[in-house]
Scaffold this active site. Structure first.
Site, PDB file in Angstrom:
ATOM      1  N   LYS A  22       0.840  -1.207   0.000  1.00  0.00           N
ATOM      2  CA  LYS A  22       0.000   0.000   0.000  1.00  0.00           C
ATOM      3  C   LYS A  22       0.869   1.250   0.000  1.00  0.00           C
ATOM      4  O   LYS A  22       0.674   2.177  -0.787  1.00  0.00           O
ATOM      5  CB  LYS A  22      -0.919   0.026   1.222  1.00  0.00           C
ATOM      6  CG  LYS A  22      -1.573   1.390   1.478  1.00  0.00           C
ATOM      7  CD  LYS A  22      -2.397   1.397   2.734  1.00  0.00           C
ATOM      8  CE  LYS A  22      -1.656   1.555   4.003  1.00  0.00           C
ATOM      9  NZ  LYS A  22      -1.303   2.943   4.358  1.00  0.00           N
ATOM     10  N   ARG A  92      -5.018  10.764   4.622  1.00  0.00           N
ATOM     11  CA  ARG A  92      -4.016  11.830   4.716  1.00  0.00           C
ATOM     12  C   ARG A  92      -3.006  11.748   3.577  1.00  0.00           C
ATOM     13  O   ARG A  92      -2.451  12.738   3.126  1.00  0.00           O
ATOM     14  CB  ARG A  92      -3.219  11.726   6.010  1.00  0.00           C
ATOM     15  CG  ARG A  92      -3.961  11.277   7.204  1.00  0.00           C
ATOM     16  CD  ARG A  92      -3.110  11.322   8.416  1.00  0.00           C
ATOM     17  NE  ARG A  92      -2.660  12.681   8.645  1.00  0.00           N
ATOM     18  CZ  ARG A  92      -1.517  13.176   8.187  1.00  0.00           C
ATOM     19  NH1 ARG A  92      -0.714  12.405   7.502  1.00  0.00           N
ATOM     20  NH2 ARG A  92      -1.179  14.414   8.407  1.00  0.00           N
ATOM     21  N   CYS A 116      -4.796  12.360  12.959  1.00  0.00           N
ATOM     22  CA  CYS A 116      -5.507  11.082  12.873  1.00  0.00           C
ATOM     23  C   CYS A 116      -5.330  10.352  14.191  1.00  0.00           C
ATOM     24  O   CYS A 116      -4.648  10.838  15.092  1.00  0.00           O
ATOM     25  CB  CYS A 116      -5.028  10.264  11.682  1.00  0.00           C
ATOM     26  SG  CYS A 116      -3.550   9.313  12.006  1.00  0.00           S
ATOM     27  N   PRO A 122       1.587  16.527  11.374  1.00  0.00           N
ATOM     28  CA  PRO A 122       1.647  17.748  10.563  1.00  0.00           C
ATOM     29  C   PRO A 122       2.326  17.482   9.212  1.00  0.00           C
ATOM     30  O   PRO A 122       2.956  16.442   9.034  1.00  0.00           O
ATOM     31  CB  PRO A 122       2.511  18.678  11.425  1.00  0.00           C
ATOM     32  CG  PRO A 122       3.338  17.764  12.277  1.00  0.00           C
ATOM     33  CD  PRO A 122       2.486  16.550  12.532  1.00  0.00           C
ATOM     34  N   ASP A 124       4.201  20.121   7.880  1.00  0.00           N
ATOM     35  CA  ASP A 124       5.028  21.344   7.812  1.00  0.00           C
ATOM     36  C   ASP A 124       6.322  21.114   7.046  1.00  0.00           C
ATOM     37  O   ASP A 124       6.779  21.991   6.306  1.00  0.00           O
ATOM     38  CB  ASP A 124       5.330  21.837   9.240  1.00  0.00           C
ATOM     39  CG  ASP A 124       6.002  20.759  10.086  1.00  0.00           C
ATOM     40  OD1 ASP A 124       6.959  21.078  10.819  1.00  0.00           O
ATOM     41  OD2 ASP A 124       5.591  19.580   9.986  1.00  0.00           O
ATOM     42  N   LEU A 125       6.921  19.932   7.164  1.00  0.00           N
ATOM     43  CA  LEU A 125       8.193  19.678   6.476  1.00  0.00           C
ATOM     44  C   LEU A 125       8.014  19.616   4.960  1.00  0.00           C
ATOM     45  O   LEU A 125       8.888  20.038   4.203  1.00  0.00           O
ATOM     46  CB  LEU A 125       8.815  18.382   7.006  1.00  0.00           C
ATOM     47  CG  LEU A 125       9.111  18.349   8.513  1.00  0.00           C
ATOM     48  CD1 LEU A 125       9.611  16.970   8.935  1.00  0.00           C
ATOM     49  CD2 LEU A 125      10.111  19.437   8.903  1.00  0.00           C
ATOM     50  N   LEU A 329       7.824   7.197  16.937  1.00  0.00           N
ATOM     51  CA  LEU A 329       7.441   8.011  15.777  1.00  0.00           C
ATOM     52  C   LEU A 329       6.108   8.742  15.966  1.00  0.00           C
ATOM     53  O   LEU A 329       5.973   9.891  15.564  1.00  0.00           O
ATOM     54  CB  LEU A 329       7.371   7.155  14.511  1.00  0.00           C
ATOM     55  CG  LEU A 329       8.671   7.243  13.674  1.00  0.00           C
ATOM     56  CD1 LEU A 329       9.710   6.290  14.264  1.00  0.00           C
ATOM     57  CD2 LEU A 329       8.412   6.968  12.224  1.00  0.00           C
ATOM     58  N   ARG A 399      -8.514  -0.614   4.963  1.00  0.00           N
ATOM     59  CA  ARG A 399      -7.726   0.436   4.319  1.00  0.00           C
ATOM     60  C   ARG A 399      -6.371  -0.079   3.847  1.00  0.00           C
ATOM     61  O   ARG A 399      -5.768   0.461   2.926  1.00  0.00           O
ATOM     62  CB  ARG A 399      -7.488   1.597   5.294  1.00  0.00           C
ATOM     63  CG  ARG A 399      -8.744   2.373   5.628  1.00  0.00           C
ATOM     64  CD  ARG A 399      -8.385   3.634   6.358  1.00  0.00           C
ATOM     65  NE  ARG A 399      -7.423   4.417   5.583  1.00  0.00           N
ATOM     66  CZ  ARG A 399      -6.957   5.592   6.026  1.00  0.00           C
ATOM     67  NH1 ARG A 399      -7.344   6.055   7.198  1.00  0.00           N
ATOM     68  NH2 ARG A 399      -6.081   6.269   5.297  1.00  0.00           N
TER      69      ARG A 399
HETATM   70  C1  EPZ Z   1       4.217   6.944   6.373  1.00  0.00           C
HETATM   71  O1  EPZ Z   1       3.420   7.985   6.942  1.00  0.00           O
HETATM   72  C2  EPZ Z   1       3.315   5.717   6.294  1.00  0.00           C
HETATM   73  N1  EPZ Z   1       2.168   6.035   5.477  1.00  0.00           N
HETATM   74  C3  EPZ Z   1       2.850   5.340   7.693  1.00  0.00           C
HETATM   75  O2  EPZ Z   1       2.118   4.107   7.593  1.00  0.00           O
HETATM   76  C4  EPZ Z   1       4.057   5.064   8.567  1.00  0.00           C
HETATM   77  O3  EPZ Z   1       3.626   4.824   9.882  1.00  0.00           O
HETATM   78  C5  EPZ Z   1       4.986   6.297   8.558  1.00  0.00           C
HETATM   79  O4  EPZ Z   1       5.347   6.648   7.218  1.00  0.00           O
HETATM   80  C6  EPZ Z   1       6.280   6.027   9.310  1.00  0.00           C
HETATM   81  O5  EPZ Z   1       6.941   4.916   8.815  1.00  0.00           O
HETATM   82  C7  EPZ Z   1       2.316   6.021   4.120  1.00  0.00           C
HETATM   83  O6  EPZ Z   1       3.359   5.761   3.567  1.00  0.00           O
HETATM   84  C8  EPZ Z   1       1.086   6.337   3.326  1.00  0.00           C
HETATM   85  P1  EPZ Z   1       6.155  10.429   8.372  1.00  0.00           P
HETATM   86  P2  EPZ Z   1       3.938   9.505   6.905  1.00  0.00           P
HETATM   87  O7  EPZ Z   1       5.950  11.707   7.625  1.00  0.00           O
HETATM   88  O8  EPZ Z   1       4.789   9.719   5.715  1.00  0.00           O
HETATM   89  C9  EPZ Z   1       6.454  13.759  11.741  1.00  0.00           C
HETATM   90  C10 EPZ Z   1       0.313   2.639   7.841  1.00  0.00           C
HETATM   91  O9  EPZ Z   1      -0.006   2.035   8.879  1.00  0.00           O
HETATM   92  N2  EPZ Z   1       6.286  14.751  10.640  1.00  0.00           N
HETATM   93  O10 EPZ Z   1       7.346   9.627   8.026  1.00  0.00           O
HETATM   94  O11 EPZ Z   1       2.760  10.364   7.098  1.00  0.00           O
HETATM   95  C11 EPZ Z   1       5.206  12.894  11.951  1.00  0.00           C
HETATM   96  O12 EPZ Z   1       4.259  13.533  12.737  1.00  0.00           O
HETATM   97  C12 EPZ Z   1       0.723   4.122   7.935  1.00  0.00           C
HETATM   98  O13 EPZ Z   1       0.348   2.116   6.713  1.00  0.00           O
HETATM   99  C13 EPZ Z   1       6.332  16.103  10.944  1.00  0.00           C
HETATM  100  O14 EPZ Z   1       6.513  16.496  12.098  1.00  0.00           O
HETATM  101  O15 EPZ Z   1       4.837   9.527   8.216  1.00  0.00           O
HETATM  102  C14 EPZ Z   1       5.800  11.652  12.592  1.00  0.00           C
HETATM  103  O16 EPZ Z   1       5.972  11.875  13.954  1.00  0.00           O
HETATM  104  C15 EPZ Z   1       0.403   4.730   9.253  1.00  0.00           C
HETATM  105  N3  EPZ Z   1       6.165  16.991   9.921  1.00  0.00           N
HETATM  106  C16 EPZ Z   1       7.157  11.537  11.896  1.00  0.00           C
HETATM  107  O17 EPZ Z   1       7.463  12.827  11.368  1.00  0.00           O
HETATM  108  C17 EPZ Z   1       5.972  16.593   8.615  1.00  0.00           C
HETATM  109  O18 EPZ Z   1       5.818  17.441   7.718  1.00  0.00           O
HETATM  110  C18 EPZ Z   1       7.199  10.508  10.770  1.00  0.00           C
HETATM  111  O19 EPZ Z   1       6.098  10.739   9.932  1.00  0.00           O
HETATM  112  C19 EPZ Z   1       5.941  15.216   8.340  1.00  0.00           C
HETATM  113  C20 EPZ Z   1       6.112  14.300   9.373  1.00  0.00           C
END
Ligand code: EPZ
Length: 420
Positions: A22, A92, A116, A122, A124-125, A329, A399
């Site tokens: 996915k 998201r 969620c 967020p 923001d990055l 995380l 999902r």
């Molecule tokens: C991806 O989410 C996956 N989703 C998530 O899988 C997975 O848990 C996550 O990566 C971590 O491995 C998809 O690929 C669709 P992140 P993502 O941005 O990209 C913070 C599942 O179960 N952050 O790597 O949204 C964030 O809050 C899902 O299949 C910021 O602060 O995760 C988190 O604490 C759930 N600002 C950390 O970074 C930003 O702009 C990592 O999030 C972006 C992220």
């Protein structure tokens, strides 16, 4: 609404074919926005999130033809550049269209994804990096409004935190930018690697694929031609079924799987007593009668994935000792704990650390799924609980798991999808 009814199994046995990933499929489908041609994608999982993204692209004007595990996406007819709240609120990851649409059309609006169940999450990055590439970002009435009338410009970006979809978004934005973009502290997840490999094979030269520093040499607005490709296997789906084998102490063989993507998961299952036979595309788990306790800290790839935390927490309830699981995380990813406690598990939480005293016999009851991976943990617990476990709100499960109950039934589990 559907729910799953699970009865304890005496033995599981057989093969489970793993579906496409996915979390690889989503950025790869968004990547078709950068294409000149109709893109053929194979080995797609039948999960709700894929349908949601294809619906979003169709709403924007693209032609999406999804049959069996294949889709043909033609974005030459894509004219709309606004991803509306009604779709984004359900997923998201819709944010993944922001980079490619902005890069191709010079403007894009995406509903700001809210938080969620597992955290604030967020973006923001993503936005900060696009601003560094010359985009004007404005948040208005719940929408991200991004413009780059003169196109995006390559630059040096250093993510404050590793972000998976953030890396994918910026790699896709940089693909059509003028000049080169160097992305440091980039995500190294296999799903990001496949996106980079396909772009690299399609004329966007990318250096450092698989490392924390990616350099993307943009095409200066020129769309790319993408050959047919197959999505990589889903390592999280595979990890979930390996936990099903370990918790039920039954041998299972997974096929259409990539063992090298599961390094940290296999290592922790070995610590808990299981052994494995692997080939290029299969893994057989040989579980031990005694499940040993474990210490786990979730981190970015190649370390232990947060998306396997809930499943291992369920497994640890059956270990002969105390396990410690730290979630680094997401700030709210222990929603499954209270449901497992309702089944009789002995778990205590202290901030983002769970302490699991194993060896308790679980009892089946009604439990509520709260997010995708939490729901799979409840299914695993149901496989070994006395009596009947009814898992509600399985739309969370749908999902991201392709025909889970059918795959489990095929190896002897007693799992039925029923209507409330
Ligand atoms: C991806 O989410 C996956 N989703 C998530 O899988 C997975 O848990 C996550 O990566 C971590 O491995 C998809 O690929 C669709 P992140 P993502 O941005 O990209 C913070 C599942 O179960 N952050 O790597 O949204 C964030 O809050 C899902 O299949 C910021 O602060 O995760 C988190 O604490 C759930 N600002 C950390 O970074 C930003 O702009 C990592 O999030 C972006 C992220």
């Amino acid at each position: 609404m559907d729910y799953l009814q699970i009865k304890r199994v005496n033995s599981l046995n057989g093969n489970i074919k793993i579906s496409g990933a996915k979390n690889a499929s989503l950025p790869l489908i968004a990547m078709t926005i950068l294409a000149n041609n109709s893109v053929h994608i194979k080995n797609l999982p039948h999960v709700a999130d894929i349908n949601t993204l294809l619906k979003l692209l169709s709403n924007l004007g693209a032609q999406c033809d999804f049959h069996d595990d294949r889709v043909v996406v033609d974005t030459s007819t894509l004219t709309q550049t606004k991803a509306t709240y009604d779709i984004v609120k359900t997923m998201r990851a819709s944010i993944l269209v922001l980079g490619p649409i902005l890069a191709r059309f010079g403007h894009c609006e995406v509903s700001l994804p809210g938080g969620c169940a597992i955290g604030q999450r967020p973006v923001d990055l993503h936005l900060k990096a696009l601003e560094q590439m010359g985009a004007k970002i404005n948040i208005e009435a719940g929408y991200i409004q991004a413009t780059a009338p003169d196109g995006l410009k390559g630059c040096d970006i250093n993510f404050d935190k590793i972000t998976v979809t953030g890396t994918a978004n910026i790699v896709m934005a940089a693909a059509l930018a003028s000049g080169s973009t160097t992305l440091s502290n980039a995500a190294r997840e296999p799903e990001v690697v496949q996106l980079c490999e396909i772009l690299n094979a399609s004329g966007v030269k990318i250096d450092g694929i698989g490392t924390a520093v990616l350099t993307i040499h943009g095409t200066n607005g020129k769309l790319i031609d993408i050959e047919e490709f197959s999505v990589i296997p889903d390592r999280i789906e595979a990890g979930t079924y390996l936990c099903a084998g370990a918790i039920s102490r039954c041998e299972l063989t997974l096929t259409n799987v990539e063992p090298k993507h599961l390094g940290a998961v296999l290592a922790k299952l070995e610590e808990m007593g299981s052994t494995f036979t692997t080939t290029k595309e299969s893994i057989t788990i040989h579980p031990s009668e005694v499940i040993k306790p474990v210490k786990i800290v979730t981190q970015e790839y190649p370390a232990f994935p947060t998306d396997m935390q809930a499943q291992f927490l369920a497994l640890a309830t059956q270990a002969n000792g105390t396990s410690i699981i730290e979630e680094r995380l997401f700030e709210n990813r222990f929603m499954h704990v209270s449901e497992l406690q309702r089944m009789g598990a002995d778990i205590s939480l202290n901030g983002n650390v769970a302490t699991i005293n194993g060896g308790t016999q679980l009892s089946g009851t009604d439990v509520m799924a709260t997010d995708l991976r939490a729901s799979s943990a409840l299914v695993l617990a149901g496989l070994v609980a006395n009596g009947t476990t009814d898992v509600h709100r399985i739309y969370h499960l749908d999902r991201g798991y392709d025909a889970l109950e059918k795959k489990l039934e095929a190896v002897g589990a007693n799992v039925k999808r029923l209507k409330e």
